[in-house]
Design a protein around this motif. Sequence first.
Motif: not given
Length: 146
Positions: A84-85, A87, A90-91, A101, A104
């Motif tokens: 997530q960090d 990128g 994402e939720e 999740f 992306t």
Amino acid sequence: MGRRSGGWGPFHFEFDDNGFRGRHGGGRARRRMFESGELRLVLLKLIADEPRHGYDLIRAIEELTGGEYAPSPGVVYPTLTLLQDMGLIEEATGEGPRKPFQVTDEGRAHLDEKADEIEALLDRLKDIAPRNPTAAERRSAGASRT
């Protein structure tokens, strides 16, 4: 070339040039399932296949290995935070306390770059699963014994 060994207590580990070979002293042999970054790729691929939350991912890996391996929550959840960090995930919108999740666009591009590596990782996980012979293979094996 050659062997080296090590261990602690009643356990004795043997290694050769290709890595871990076994443990003597009882119990199941353990070795690290994933090298650096490999779990990230497997999780990312599974999330790209369908939005999932951590528990779903643990169960999906367990299914891939025929129940032989399930990563611990203590390694899965920090890896999800890292993805997530970065990128890459994402939720997703979801109901209930567990938020799935989703991948992306950047995550999909990363998967495309690493497609061969991911395929090899998934094959390795599937190879861990115990092999259940088909009915025809069982009949053939039984016929060869008589």
